[in-house]
Motif scaffolding. Sequence first.
Motif, mmCIF file in Angstrom:
data_model
loop_
_atom_site.group_PDB
_atom_site.id
_atom_site.type_symbol
_atom_site.label_atom_id
_atom_site.label_comp_id
_atom_site.label_asym_id
_atom_site.label_seq_id
_atom_site.Cartn_x
_atom_site.Cartn_y
_atom_site.Cartn_z
ATOM 1 N N ILE A 1 2.724 2.300 62.979
ATOM 2 C CA ILE A 1 3.950 2.087 62.192
ATOM 3 C C ILE A 1 4.360 0.622 62.221
ATOM 4 O O ILE A 1 4.805 0.053 61.217
ATOM 5 C CB ILE A 1 5.084 2.982 62.730
ATOM 6 N N ASP A 2 4.180 -0.011 63.362
ATOM 7 C CA ASP A 2 4.558 -1.425 63.499
ATOM 8 C C ASP A 2 3.546 -2.359 62.833
ATOM 9 O O ASP A 2 3.808 -3.559 62.705
ATOM 10 C CB ASP A 2 4.673 -1.793 64.986
ATOM 11 N N GLY A 3 2.396 -1.842 62.435
ATOM 12 C CA GLY A 3 1.375 -2.678 61.825
ATOM 13 C C GLY A 3 1.587 -2.835 60.330
ATOM 14 O O GLY A 3 2.668 -2.598 59.782
ATOM 15 N N THR A 4 0.509 -3.234 59.649
ATOM 16 C CA THR A 4 0.589 -3.493 58.212
ATOM 17 C C THR A 4 -0.450 -2.677 57.433
ATOM 18 O O THR A 4 -0.773 -3.011 56.298
ATOM 19 C CB THR A 4 0.346 -4.987 57.928
ATOM 20 N N GLY A 5 -0.939 -1.636 58.044
ATOM 21 C CA GLY A 5 -2.003 -0.868 57.410
ATOM 22 C C GLY A 5 -1.501 0.294 56.576
ATOM 23 O O GLY A 5 -0.331 0.388 56.199
ATOM 24 N N ARG A 6 -2.409 1.199 56.318
ATOM 25 C CA ARG A 6 -2.144 2.345 55.455
ATOM 26 C C ARG A 6 -1.031 3.232 56.002
ATOM 27 O O ARG A 6 -0.135 3.663 55.269
ATOM 28 C CB ARG A 6 -3.441 3.140 55.301
ATOM 29 N N PHE A 7 -1.071 3.545 57.294
ATOM 30 C CA PHE A 7 -0.065 4.435 57.864
ATOM 31 C C PHE A 7 1.322 3.792 57.823
ATOM 32 O O PHE A 7 2.315 4.476 57.578
ATOM 33 C CB PHE A 7 -0.436 4.804 59.310
ATOM 34 N N ALA A 8 1.386 2.484 58.051
ATOM 35 C CA ALA A 8 2.680 1.799 57.952
ATOM 36 C C ALA A 8 3.238 1.912 56.534
ATOM 37 O O ALA A 8 4.448 2.117 56.335
ATOM 38 C CB ALA A 8 2.531 0.328 58.348
ATOM 39 N N ASP A 9 2.357 1.798 55.533
ATOM 40 C CA ASP A 9 2.793 1.965 54.143
ATOM 41 C C ASP A 9 3.297 3.382 53.893
ATOM 42 O O ASP A 9 4.322 3.593 53.234
ATOM 43 C CB ASP A 9 1.647 1.649 53.192
ATOM 44 N N LEU A 10 2.573 4.364 54.419
ATOM 45 C CA LEU A 10 3.002 5.752 54.268
ATOM 46 C C LEU A 10 4.368 5.978 54.912
ATOM 47 O O LEU A 10 5.244 6.619 54.330
ATOM 48 C CB LEU A 10 1.965 6.686 54.902
ATOM 49 N N HIS A 11 4.535 5.454 56.115
ATOM 50 C CA HIS A 11 5.789 5.646 56.831
ATOM 51 C C HIS A 11 6.940 4.960 56.097
ATOM 52 O O HIS A 11 8.045 5.515 55.971
ATOM 53 C CB HIS A 11 5.656 5.097 58.257
ATOM 54 N N LYS B 1 -10.883 -0.385 55.442
ATOM 55 C CA LYS B 1 -10.432 -1.478 54.598
ATOM 56 C C LYS B 1 -10.123 -2.699 55.455
ATOM 57 O O LYS B 1 -9.722 -2.581 56.601
ATOM 58 C CB LYS B 1 -9.190 -1.041 53.812
ATOM 59 N N PRO B 2 -10.231 -3.892 54.867
ATOM 60 C CA PRO B 2 -10.077 -5.112 55.666
ATOM 61 C C PRO B 2 -8.734 -5.213 56.369
ATOM 62 O O PRO B 2 -8.629 -5.772 57.440
ATOM 63 C CB PRO B 2 -10.248 -6.236 54.638
ATOM 64 N N GLU B 3 -7.685 -4.641 55.770
ATOM 65 C CA GLU B 3 -6.377 -4.842 56.388
ATOM 66 C C GLU B 3 -6.128 -3.932 57.577
ATOM 67 O O GLU B 3 -5.075 -3.989 58.188
ATOM 68 C CB GLU B 3 -5.265 -4.625 55.344
ATOM 69 N N SER B 4 -7.035 -3.052 57.919
ATOM 70 C CA SER B 4 -6.840 -2.184 59.075
ATOM 71 C C SER B 4 -8.140 -2.054 59.821
ATOM 72 O O SER B 4 -9.207 -2.293 59.302
ATOM 73 C CB SER B 4 -6.360 -0.795 58.616
ATOM 74 N N SER B 5 -8.058 -1.666 61.072
ATOM 75 C CA SER B 5 -9.258 -1.501 61.877
ATOM 76 C C SER B 5 -9.177 -0.203 62.635
ATOM 77 O O SER B 5 -8.161 0.125 63.207
ATOM 78 C CB SER B 5 -9.402 -2.669 62.874
#
Length: 690
Positions: free
Chosen positions: A670-680, A49-53
Amino acid sequence: MTTTASTAPGTGDDLPKPDSAPHGHGTNDDPPKPESAPHGHGTNDDPPKPESSPHGHRTSDDPPKPESAPHGHGTSDDPPHPQSAPPGHAPDGDPFDRDVLPAPDGATRALLRSLLAPMKGRVALTVLLLLLQQAAAQSGPLLVAYAIDTAVPALGRHDHGPLLAVAVGYALCALGSGGFQFAFIESSARVNQDGLLDLRGRIFRHAQALSVDFHERYTSGRLISRATADVEALRELLGEGLQELVGVVLSFVYIAALLLWLDVGLGAVAVASFAPLYALVRIYQRRAGRAYRARSTAMASVIVKFVETMNGIRPVRAFRREAVNDTGFGVLNRSYELRNGDTLLEMARYVTGSRLVANTTVAAIVLWGAYRVATGSLALGVLAAAVLYLRRLYDPIDRLGMFLNSYQAAAASLEKIAGLLAQTPSVPEPVSPRELPPVRAGFTGREVVFEGVGFAYRTGGEVLPRFDLTIPAGQTVAVVGSTGAGKSTLAKLVARFYDPSAGRVLLDGVDLRELPAAELRGAVVMVTQESFLFSGTVAENIAIGRPDADRADVERAAKAIGAHEFISRLPDGYDTDVRKRGGRISAGQRQLVSFARALLADPAVLILDEATSSLDIPGERAVQRAMATVLQGRTAVVIAHRLSTVEIADRVLVMEDGRIVEDGEPKTLIDGTGRFADLHRAWRESLARR
């Protein structure tokens, strides 16, 4: 492979969806589906997805495929099987659902020949004994004819010799027939039991050798039916029916020859009656064959339902499914009754027709023979012998019907067994096996590389587009994502439960398809949330990891994991029988035993598939301490539903719809804005609301 399971309630810190309240994926509130199994089918290389790489792997430019959306199959992380269907709505074209496994032409005859080939000498001896028995048994009417036409008139002349010879000859024939019959039964019984012993062993060994995808499509109940009910049908044929068949055939041959020798006319009438009898047999074989195949399938369905219900007895009782299951079982049981009735009806038609032919022929020969005796063209003794032979000729017709009954049942069963044995593993042994290189200095683990890997079911439908991924030796990778994202697929490709449809999975540069199974299983061990323990002692279950381990090795592994204390408190310590599926100990304890088993195996690559997802807090903490010990220095793939499990990882892969959408260190993600940060973030908020 090491497997594990647990039933304790979850702790509530499972990974929730970021756009909803926590779902507690690790709980065990829902009953397991008794016949379901995770399908596990890899990841792909489509763009994130565009918000993560993604980090550390190449991806393609293909858009996500709509059919790969998660479907939430219980505890499995994989997309559903494209051929799955609700009970009673199986696809017409799937032979697995119809219990008609494909087999090459002549597979049934080839299987029967292969069973008898090692016993050719004993089979020949058995046939010889039956020939001698029939020769002795069929001599009686000839002696009767001789007595009437020769011995009785000689007795009128005070010559007792012929009648005495007849009496002695009849006694010798009776003794010989009985003796040969006894020897035949003993010899045939040994041949039959040895053949069935071989067949049951083949079914068991072959079922173990078949790949995981076969067992996910072919239920254990059907395998049980093949190894029990179908083998029993073959036993009845070999133990009883075959003797009847050979006896009837020999009787027909002997009696037809003797009748023609006694009187050509009477013999010709008897032989002519064979034509309608043969037609009846052919009609019966055709109609009964269909009926018995349907009966075998119906019987397997009954066994499947019974096994499924007993395996899931806890959720059955918890959700009060007794009445529903009883209704479903009644439908299957009634279907089996009807199919069984069809076979009996076909048998009744055959017996009625054959008796009509037999009685008509006997009546015709008696009337014609009596006329000829009255006119002096036929001796009375010859007519008496002919009538006795005719009764012997037609009396076995009912027994022939019983043989045909056994034969059709056994033929249908043997056809299904041959179909099972004709299946080949989808993950075969390599033709030219290679050895793994020595583990590199300073490493315990090995490098795992997915090189252009894609995956699709053999029945059609792409599950994972191509992707590339490298897991360095000694690295612990946590794989997270929602149910159906394909996490377990990644693990099963590493364990080679499946082969990729495209590309290669490499272990230290060697394609897994080139590794012998023994070496692969020694290098890669998988621990799932199904903590399966076999009936036997605790020590025996741990030693599965390395069968040649002694008691000291077993105890050392248990101590390293932290299982020694609870094992020592068991009634017999390491010699305590854990009983069926380890039911004598708790879920957390079963999981610790599984980790001790994995540690004893000392693999280079360890796969943990949701190993803590259904444990309570104390059990999870104990298992996490054990995980830290087991993972030390090894390459590890950890399928995680709980962020507490992710904390031990060096790297996190986030999967969504079968795609790796994020890849990086836990803290960075976790410090980012992607999927895993949302999960955390959602997980932390769920804990704060408690």
